[in-house]
Design an enzyme around this catalytic site. Structure first.
Site, mmCIF file in Angstrom:
data_model
loop_
_atom_site.group_PDB
_atom_site.id
_atom_site.type_symbol
_atom_site.label_atom_id
_atom_site.label_comp_id
_atom_site.label_asym_id
_atom_site.label_seq_id
_atom_site.Cartn_x
_atom_site.Cartn_y
_atom_site.Cartn_z
ATOM 1 N N ASP A 26 0.558 4.308 -2.615
ATOM 2 C CA ASP A 26 0.516 5.725 -2.244
ATOM 3 C C ASP A 26 1.612 6.517 -2.968
ATOM 4 O O ASP A 26 1.363 7.609 -3.489
ATOM 5 C CB ASP A 26 0.756 5.893 -0.732
ATOM 6 C CG ASP A 26 -0.487 5.652 0.108
ATOM 7 O OD1 ASP A 26 -1.610 5.679 -0.427
ATOM 8 O OD2 ASP A 26 -0.310 5.435 1.329
ATOM 9 N N HIS A 58 0.829 -1.211 0.000
ATOM 10 C CA HIS A 58 0.000 0.000 0.000
ATOM 11 C C HIS A 58 0.863 1.261 0.000
ATOM 12 O O HIS A 58 0.513 2.260 -0.646
ATOM 13 C CB HIS A 58 -0.995 0.030 1.168
ATOM 14 C CG HIS A 58 -1.916 1.206 1.052
ATOM 15 N ND1 HIS A 58 -2.995 1.233 0.193
ATOM 16 C CD2 HIS A 58 -1.840 2.454 1.575
ATOM 17 C CE1 HIS A 58 -3.553 2.424 0.218
ATOM 18 N NE2 HIS A 58 -2.876 3.194 1.056
ATOM 19 N N HIS A 77 3.362 10.677 2.749
ATOM 20 C CA HIS A 77 2.925 11.704 1.792
ATOM 21 C C HIS A 77 3.761 12.982 1.887
ATOM 22 O O HIS A 77 3.999 13.651 0.885
ATOM 23 C CB HIS A 77 1.458 12.054 2.029
ATOM 24 C CG HIS A 77 0.552 10.865 1.912
ATOM 25 N ND1 HIS A 77 0.486 10.098 0.772
ATOM 26 C CD2 HIS A 77 -0.312 10.299 2.791
ATOM 27 C CE1 HIS A 77 -0.399 9.132 0.960
ATOM 28 N NE2 HIS A 77 -0.882 9.227 2.171
HETATM 29 ZN ZN LIG Z 1 -3.035 5.255 0.984
#
Ligand SMILES: [Zn+2]
Length: 308
Positions: A239, A235, A262
């Site tokens: 992302d 995952h 992020h």
């Molecule tokens: Zn995510």
């Protein structure tokens, strides 16, 4: 062989729950003209438009949020990841609220949505960001980097002080292996205790076992367990692919993430775009790639490409 820009063939809609608001959100994807890029439109705010580019990233704490003049769209990364994987260069996404639907917490529902809409090729050439020199961003023990490569490769290392996650490493060369098979079904994950504290702040109101892998103590609460034995690190790769697509163009280069999220991905994109010491635009990949190069969107999506 040249590689051409794409959009979708016809509009499609889907409705799902917003992770933070807990309310239903409907998105409508529409074809967009050549060289227009990816644009989010807030239907509920008089069609206010926000381009999906890294200079519009306004928050990276819980998800990647883009915005302009205080108007935002939250959690764009899973959708952007699907667009990157399928090689969609130009698209309009109408949203009727401040966040994207979380769907099942992965990007596979968006892959199906785009497949339903069909992919249309333009006669204009696709422009890639070809990484020429190493770029690295560090923050304490976290790190992200881009290195020159003939392919789009991604690797990620994560280290959670939790026995169910622990240390996980995964790498994938997306010119050889399928994003749809290997990455797209990996769901976002969280700890029950964190969900409870987020809810006290009116966040994660839509979070449930239907849209995340949820861990409590030493147990995974989801009845069917994991979709991949290392779903967590996969995952993180999903992302990163979505965050990198905010560069506005696909990358030819190798990304590696070390305990990053992020925030660092977004700083990496800003640093790339701030200086062209690190990269150049290329339009004719066969001049640069080795002969085995096969852009992964072609391997994944050739079956539903339509002629221009
Ligand atoms: Zn995510």
């Amino acid at each position: 062989m040249h590689i051409y820009q794409t959009t979708i063939n016809r509009a499609e809609k889907v409705t799902g729950i917003g992770l933070h608001s807990g309310k239903n959100v409907t998105i409508k994807i529409k074809p967009a003209p050549v060289n227009s890029g990816i644009t989010f439109i807030r239907k509920d705010l008089n069609n206010f438009s926000i381009k999906a580019i890294s200079e519009n990233v306004v928050d990276t704490r819980l998800s990647t949020v883009i915005g302009r003049n205080g108007n935002i769209v939250q959690t764009v990364e899973h959708f952007m990841s699907a667009l990157s994987a399928l090689g969609i260069d130009n698209l309009i996404i109408e949203v009727d609220g401040p966040e994207m639907p979380i769907m099942d917490g992965s990007s596979i529902p968006f892959i199906y949505l785009i497949k339903e809409a069909g992919i249309r090729k333009f006669s204009a050439k696709k422009r890639y960001i070809h990484i020429k020199n190493k770029i690295e961003i560090k923050d304490h023990d976290k790190k992200v980097s881009l290195l020159p490569s003939n392919q789009f490769k991604i690797s990620f290392f994560l280290d959670y002080k939790h026995p169910l996650i622990d240390k996980q490493f995964f790498e994938i060369d997306l010119s050889k292996y399928s994003y749809v098979e290997e990455i797209s079904r990996a769901r976002t994950f969280g700890f029950l205790e964190d969900v409870e504290s987020l809810r006290k702040m009116n966040l994660a109101l839509g979070g449930s076992l239907d849209n995340a892998v949820v861990i409590s103590g030493n147990k995974i609460l989801n009845k069917d367990g994991l979709r991949y034995h290392n779903e967590f690190v996969r995952h993180k790769i999903l992302d990163a692919i979505g965050d990198l697509y905010l560069l506005g163009h696909p990358i030819i280069g190798s990304y590696s993430g070390f305990k990053a999220g992020h925030d660092l991905n977004s700083k990496l994109c800003s640093s790339v775009l701030a200086s062209n010491d690190f990269w150049e635009f290329v339009e004719m990949p066969d001049k640069i790639y080795d002969r085995s190069f096969n852009p992964f969107y072609d391997t994944v999506s050739e079956s539903f490409l339509l002629p221009a």
